[in-house]
Design a protein around this motif. Structure first.
Motif, PDB file in Angstrom:
ATOM      1  N   GLY A  97      69.519  34.911  57.064  1.00  0.00           N
ATOM      2  CA  GLY A  97      69.688  36.185  56.363  1.00  0.00           C
ATOM      3  C   GLY A  97      70.418  37.201  57.215  1.00  0.00           C
ATOM      4  O   GLY A  97      71.323  37.906  56.741  1.00  0.00           O
ATOM      5  N   ILE A  98      70.055  37.277  58.501  1.00  0.00           N
ATOM      6  CA  ILE A  98      70.734  38.185  59.421  1.00  0.00           C
ATOM      7  C   ILE A  98      72.204  37.792  59.565  1.00  0.00           C
ATOM      8  O   ILE A  98      73.096  38.646  59.523  1.00  0.00           O
ATOM      9  CB  ILE A  98      70.037  38.178  60.791  1.00  0.00           C
ATOM     10  N   GLU A  99      72.435  36.491  59.714  1.00  0.00           N
ATOM     11  CA  GLU A  99      73.810  36.009  59.853  1.00  0.00           C
ATOM     12  C   GLU A  99      74.662  36.388  58.647  1.00  0.00           C
ATOM     13  O   GLU A  99      75.851  36.673  58.778  1.00  0.00           O
ATOM     14  CB  GLU A  99      73.820  34.493  60.043  1.00  0.00           C
ATOM     15  N   MET A 100      74.011  36.432  57.475  1.00  0.00           N
ATOM     16  CA  MET A 100      74.741  36.740  56.246  1.00  0.00           C
ATOM     17  C   MET A 100      74.784  38.238  55.940  1.00  0.00           C
ATOM     18  O   MET A 100      75.261  38.631  54.873  1.00  0.00           O
ATOM     19  CB  MET A 100      74.142  35.960  55.079  1.00  0.00           C
ATOM     20  N   GLY A 101      74.294  39.049  56.868  1.00  0.00           N
ATOM     21  CA  GLY A 101      74.497  40.486  56.736  1.00  0.00           C
ATOM     22  C   GLY A 101      73.299  41.319  56.336  1.00  0.00           C
ATOM     23  O   GLY A 101      73.421  42.544  56.189  1.00  0.00           O
ATOM     24  N   ILE A 102      72.138  40.696  56.157  1.00  0.00           N
ATOM     25  CA  ILE A 102      70.948  41.467  55.832  1.00  0.00           C
ATOM     26  C   ILE A 102      70.384  42.062  57.119  1.00  0.00           C
ATOM     27  O   ILE A 102      70.314  41.391  58.147  1.00  0.00           O
ATOM     28  CB  ILE A 102      69.867  40.578  55.158  1.00  0.00           C
ATOM     29  N   GLU A 103      69.969  43.317  57.067  1.00  0.00           N
ATOM     30  CA  GLU A 103      69.347  43.941  58.243  1.00  0.00           C
ATOM     31  C   GLU A 103      68.087  43.159  58.627  1.00  0.00           C
ATOM     32  O   GLU A 103      67.308  42.770  57.747  1.00  0.00           O
ATOM     33  CB  GLU A 103      68.968  45.388  57.929  1.00  0.00           C
ATOM     34  N   PRO A 104      67.874  42.908  59.913  1.00  0.00           N
ATOM     35  CA  PRO A 104      66.716  42.107  60.329  1.00  0.00           C
ATOM     36  C   PRO A 104      65.396  42.613  59.780  1.00  0.00           C
ATOM     37  O   PRO A 104      64.568  41.828  59.293  1.00  0.00           O
ATOM     38  CB  PRO A 104      66.761  42.203  61.858  1.00  0.00           C
ATOM     39  N   TYR A 105      65.183  43.930  59.837  1.00  0.00           N
ATOM     40  CA  TYR A 105      63.927  44.473  59.334  1.00  0.00           C
ATOM     41  C   TYR A 105      63.762  44.182  57.840  1.00  0.00           C
ATOM     42  O   TYR A 105      62.672  43.828  57.382  1.00  0.00           O
ATOM     43  CB  TYR A 105      63.850  45.989  59.583  1.00  0.00           C
ATOM     44  N   VAL A 106      64.846  44.341  57.088  1.00  0.00           N
ATOM     45  CA  VAL A 106      64.798  44.113  55.638  1.00  0.00           C
ATOM     46  C   VAL A 106      64.481  42.647  55.337  1.00  0.00           C
ATOM     47  O   VAL A 106      63.662  42.338  54.458  1.00  0.00           O
ATOM     48  CB  VAL A 106      66.130  44.529  54.982  1.00  0.00           C
ATOM     49  N   MET A 107      65.102  41.742  56.076  1.00  0.00           N
ATOM     50  CA  MET A 107      64.867  40.312  55.855  1.00  0.00           C
ATOM     51  C   MET A 107      63.427  39.942  56.188  1.00  0.00           C
ATOM     52  O   MET A 107      62.771  39.219  55.436  1.00  0.00           O
ATOM     53  CB  MET A 107      65.847  39.499  56.707  1.00  0.00           C
ATOM     54  N   LEU A 108      62.941  40.446  57.300  1.00  0.00           N
ATOM     55  CA  LEU A 108      61.574  40.129  57.699  1.00  0.00           C
ATOM     56  C   LEU A 108      60.569  40.692  56.702  1.00  0.00           C
ATOM     57  O   LEU A 108      59.618  40.001  56.309  1.00  0.00           O
ATOM     58  CB  LEU A 108      61.294  40.685  59.099  1.00  0.00           C
ATOM     59  N   LYS A 109      60.777  41.926  56.275  1.00  0.00           N
ATOM     60  CA  LYS A 109      59.863  42.544  55.320  1.00  0.00           C
ATOM     61  C   LYS A 109      59.845  41.775  53.994  1.00  0.00           C
ATOM     62  O   LYS A 109      58.783  41.592  53.389  1.00  0.00           O
ATOM     63  CB  LYS A 109      60.263  44.002  55.067  1.00  0.00           C
TER      64      LYS A 109
END
Length: 206
Positions: A97-109
């Motif tokens: 998800g991070i690699e594809m541009g999602i902010e890490p916090y947003v992906m984790l949440k």
């Protein structure tokens, strides 16, 4: 900008409890978060005898942090049906998800909410794919990147463990601030359920 090393696991209840603190930290421009996934639980079915312990721990987390555990999740843990937890595939999804541009916090949440509120079966690739698509990611690209991402995930977890040993980190969540060439452990546990005080504490560190 100050770096904060965040040692976490997507299936860690206390990390879920720290969600609001990590959100505030991620939105404070003076800080940069370096996420270190721990690989806490390799995929396995949780024994019925251990599930009551999970529910008791979750109740303690909810009381202290004010985080909400969904009824679907609590029912799933209490159910006699098979209950599988897997830290590894959700961690892989987090990295993709991070690699594809999602902010890490947003992906984790999103992963944490899917587990702790909606009781999604995150050990299944297709469930994580649905989650990715719901975040606006391209399905075909997601499937392609997930198919190649397991070695990257394993390496990330191994690197986390190496750093944890070096810094004497023994549990999740742990936050360590890197400032002026020195390392300081942030006392985040004192600020569960106290977002304003946490903001003031972070500002005092700048």
């Amino acid at each position: 900008m100050l770096k904060v090393h965040y040692f976490f696991d997507p299936m860690c209840g206390w990390c879920y409890g720290a969600t609001s603190l990590i959100e505030i930290l991620s939105e404070t421009s003076e800080f940069e978060i370096d996420y270190h996934p721990g690989g806490m639980i390799p995929k396995r079915a949780i024994e019925p005898s251990f599930r009551q312990h999970i529910l008791q721990a979750d109740a303690q987390i909810a009381a202290m942090t004010k985080v909400h555990f969904g009824e679907a999740y609590k029912a799933k843990v209490a159910s006699p049906d098979e209950f599988i937890i897997d830290s590894y595939l959700p961690t892989q999804a987090f990295l993709v998800g991070i690699e594809m541009g999602i902010e890490p916090y947003v992906m984790l949440k999103a992963i944490q909410s899917a587990h702790y509120q909606e009781a999604k079966a995150l050990e299944k690739p297709e469930v994580l794919q649905e989650l990715a698509v719901s975040l606006g990611l391209d399905e075909a690209t997601w499937k392609e990147k997930m198919s190649d991402a397991e070695p990257v995930m394993i390496q990330a977890i191994q690197e986390s463990h190496t750093l944890m040993n070096q810094l004497q980190v023994s549990g999740y969540p742990t936050l360590i601030l890197e400032k002026d060439g020195e390392l300081f452990r942030l006392s985040h546990g004192s600020y569960y359920g106290k977002p304003r005080e946490w903001k003031d504490y972070l500002n005092s560190l700048v």
